[in-house]
Design an enzyme around this catalytic site. Structure first.
Site: not given
Ligand SMILES: CN1c2c(nc(N)[nH]c2=O)NC[C@@H]1CNc1ccc(C(=O)N[C@@H](CCC(=O)N[C@@H](CCC(=O)N[C@@H](CCC(=O)O)C(=O)O)C(=O)O)C(=O)O)cc1
Ligand SMILES: N[C@@H](CCS)C(=O)O
Ligand SMILES: [Zn+2]
Length: 765
Positions: A17-19, A438, A521, A646, A648, A657, A699
């Site tokens: 719900e918060l999302k 992506s 999430c 990759h 990140c 090393h 981002h």
């Protein structure tokens, strides 16, 4: 009285719900009032659930709009000047601007840096400290939430990030200075904070100092004594909480700080108990974190009581029972998983069930084992059921593991030879351009997947629609002028879950959401048994993408360490064994891609650094098996097949090393935020293979310009020879929209073209 308490509850809501509320607000569809009301309802619901389950103290302050470190920054007035004049009370839009950048981005409102919270897949916004950083109480959010919970009749325990962990996790901006020097001015504000809570009638406050499980420099250790002496005797009691590991050499320090209680994580650091008991002064509460807050396995109540009962004899009412850490890292409620089979479900516990376990353990301690006989029986049956289940062991996997030999973890020839073969076969231009995998996961892609999963469209229709998305991505990349293309990952709900869904030994949930950052999430899959691949997982999609273009399409896989790290992992064998099983499954996939004519294959390992133990003494062992597993997965190909990896979200300088030991032909890596720092490490180590330093931060909505990218690559060429440089974004583009992607990638290609006109560039290849 022995108390049952909790360190923190998942805030996102059982149906996220918060999302949805946050994203509606950010899109301008909801006003602030609606957002605030939703948050208030969620908090009340979560407190109520914990109260009804029987907890004695309910955490308050574990709710956050984005992350709890950012909350602490705004509470303490740590707002970088680029977000405008200081406000008496930092408003919610400034808070979001710090997390997400302001409007169209640009230097003015660039988002603050985001990084991993210790060794978890949860991220926080890094506090930025200015040379004369001013601290002051600049938010009432915590005090309001305490009042809110009290008004509803709950016994509250406010949760704060402690002053030393807060400083440790922050970064100094501008001119360099020792951030520990800020403690002097920070402490009085913590003092005011405690005073305010005390006037609100708070009895216990939880102060999190997770850095106490790290290797700390001497001056930081000394600062603990100073800080906590300064905060002592404020008329309320402090529970100092540590988690994610054992106190180790900080045990004496942590036990003797002038606070009223200490919480230790007995799930990740059971070995610390004896020493803590020896050191703990007789007046202090010991909160025993016996229920694992980081994994989803049902607690073995019998074993926990075996540990807790002697503690009760020794400590009496000074013993508290709790999860090992905040339950933020757990999915919410197993009851929301009707599709999981009953056997598997009987082995699991999510946040709601973990609270019940804590309460049951407390009841057994207070009223005796008989009072919870039923729960003990169910727990014991689940443990033995899991041990004896025939779903766990697969003889064919075991015999394959036993046959792994050193040749399987080595390419046929060194990079220098492979590079020549690849140069001849791939015929790439100087400064080849590519992306990380992506492309935008649009709401229409997600809807198609939702329709397919709900049975509203057929598998064939789903495939056709996904192929259309792949075709769109290929066409777009050709138009932008990229050299090495990707299929865009449209068919993947998530880079880990997608593989989990296709591998034996994995189960996945429908609602097991765990916050990763802000409103984003993930649903970590569950590795419960031996892992094996049923059939090729990616080949058909990549082959289809390659059929659409004469340019090279990069095959895209998630590496074994990342699949392990971002899943809930079985606890009945070493992580290294599970990782090797994943590596063997991926090795088959890599070879199948090669067989299908795919000459460039990327094996993503963004969680490689995250898996690194928090204590240095344990690094070597981890790096040994993690590197070996990556190599088992990726080296079963010919010299002409180019392996990329990759990474990140991480600091890589201290493990360079091990990164080199992966022996990937190319590594694309996040560097745009740390500037040249990381590349200096590559240069100092004389990193031998090819590098794609991320040239812009995916981002942020801020778009890069050609000069910035050219400048960055020219700087990179001071560290890594130009003929070994690639040009790419920092990370995947799934969270961006198409217009942003088009603008950024056209700029990236223009920068590559400009660089190729340089002498250095022309001399290449
Ligand atoms: C690279 N990152 C990742 C990490 N961990 C992973 N496991 N995966 C990663 O990619 N850790 C570090 C970083 C963290 N970064 C991110 C970035 C983006 C997300 C993200 O966007 N998460 C999505 C959920 C993704 C997903 O599983 N989607 C599913 C389900 C979609 C869904 O929610 N459907 C809704 C309807 C939505 C709609 O738009 O209509 C529904 O069914 O109700 C899918 O695509 O099928 C998020 O939304 O939070 C995470 C980490
Ligand atoms: N291939 C993945 C890596 C993310 S770290 C992506 O592009 O999203
Ligand atoms: Zn990435």
């Amino acid at each position: 009285m022995i108390l049952a308490h909790n360190l923190g509850f998942p805030r996102i809501g059982s149906h996220r719900e918060l999302k949805w509320a946050l994203e509606s607000y950010w899109k301008g569809r909801w006003n602030q009032e609606k957002l605030t009301q939703t948050a208030k309802e969620l908090r009340a619901l979560h407190w109520q659930r914990q109260h009804e389950a029987g907890l004695d103290l309910i955490p308050v302050g574990d709710f956050s709009w984005y992350d709890h470190v950012l909350d602490m920054s705004t509470l303490l007035g740590v707002v970088p000047p680029r977000f405008g004049e200081p406000q008496d009370e930092v408003d919610v839009d400034t808070y979001f601007a710090m997390a997400r950048g302001q409007g169209s981005g640009g230097e003015g409102g660039a988002a603050c840096e985001m990084t991993k919270w210790f060794n978890t897949n949860y991220h926080y916004i890094v506090p930025e400290f200015q040379p004369q950083q001013d601290f002051r109480l600049a938010s009432n959010a915590l005090f309001n939430q305490v009042a809110e919970a009290q008004a509803l009749g709950f016994s509250v325990k406010p949760v704060l990030l402690g002053p030393l962990s807060f400083l440790w996790l922050g970064k100094v901006k501008g001119e360099a200075f020792d951030k520990l020097s800020l403690l002097e001015s920070l402490l009085p504000v913590y003092g005011q904070l405690l005073h305010r809570l005390q006037t609100q009638g708070v009895e216990w406050v939880q102060i999190d100092e997770p850095i106490l499980v790290l290797d700390l420099p001497a001056d930081w250790k000394a600062a603990f004594e100073k800080a906590y002496s300064g905060l002592a005797n404020r008329g309320l009691k402090c529970l100092l909480t540590t988690y994610f590991g054992a106190l180790g050499d900080n045990t004496h320090l942590a036990c003797h700080l002038p606070v009223e209680g200490l919480h230790i994580d007995l799930a990740s650091g059971p070995e610390q108990l004896t020493k803590v008991l020896d050191e703990l002064p007789p007046y202090k509460v010991l909160s025993a974190g016996v229920v694992d807050g980081r994994n989803i396995w049902r607690n073995d109540l019998e074993a926990s009581l075996g540990l807790l009962e002697p503690l009760r004899e020794r400590l009496g009412e000074r013993l508290w029972v709790a999860p090992s850490c905040s339950l933020l890292h757990s999915p919410m409620d197993l009851a929301l998983e009707p599709a999981l089979d009953e056997e598997l479900k009987s082995w699991l516990a999510f946040a709601v069930q973990k609270i019940e376990e804590v309460v049951t353990l407390k009841q057994a301690l207070v009223e005796g084992r008989n009072s919870v006989a039923g729960a003990l029986e169910v727990s014991a049956a689940a443990q033995s059921g899991r041990r004896q289940s025939d779903r766990i062991y697969r003889p064919e996997v075991r015999s394959r593991m036993a046959k792994v030999n050193p040749e399987m973890a080595r390419r046929r020839h060194d990079y220098s030879i492979r590079a020549q073969v690849q140069r001849e076969q791939l015929k790439l231009p100087p400064y080849p351009t590519t992306t990380i995998g992506s492309f935008p996961q649009t709401s229409s892609i997600r809807k198609i997947r939702r329709d397919f999963k709900a049975g509203r469209i057929s598998e064939q229709e789903y495939r056709l629609q996904m192929e259309a998305e792949i075709a769109r991505a290929i066409e777009a990349q050709e138009n932008y002028g990229l050299d090495v293309l990707v299929h865009g990952e449209a068919e993947r709900n998530d880079m880990v879950e997608y593989f989990g869904e296709q591998l034996e030994g994995f189960a996945f949930t429908h609602n097991g959401w765990v916050q990763s950052y802000g409103s984003r999430c993930v649903k970590p899959p569950i590795i419960y048994g031996d892992v094996t691949r049923r059939q090729p997982m990616t080949v058909a999609w990549i082959r289809y993408a390659q059929s659409l273009t004469s340019r090279r399409v990069k095959g895209m896989l998630t590496g074994p360490v990342t699949l392990l790290q971002w899943s809930f992992v079985r606890d009945d064998q070493p992580y290294s064994d599970t990782c090797l099983q994943l590596a063997l499954a991926l090795r088959d996939e890599v070879q199948d891609l090669e067989q299908a004519g795919i000459k460039i294959i990327q094996v993503d390992e963004p969680a490689f650094r995250e898996g690194l133990p928090l204590r240095r003494t344990e690094w070597e062992h981890y790096l040994d098996w993690a590197v070996r597993c990556f190599r088992v997965a990726s080296t079963g190909v010919g010299d002409g097949t180019q392996i990329h990896t990759h990474m990140c979200y991480s600091e890589f300088n201290d493990i360079i090393h091990a990164i080199a030991a992966l022996d990937a032909d190319v590594i694309t890596i996040e560097t745009s935020r740390s500037g040249g720092e990381l590349l200096e490490a590559f240069a100092a180590f004389e990193y031998p293979n090819e590098v794609g330093p991320g040239v812009y931060d995916i981002h942020s909505p801020a778009l890069p310009n050609v000069n910035q990218i050219v400048g960055l690559i020219k700087k990179a060429a001071e560290y890594v020879p130009a003929e070994r440089l690639w040009i790419n974004p920092d990370c995947g583009l799934k969270t961006r929209d198409w217009p942003e992607v088009e603008a950024a990638l056209c700029t990236l290609v223009a920068a590559a073209q400009e660089l190729r006109t340089d002498e250095v560039g022309l001399a290449r290849r």
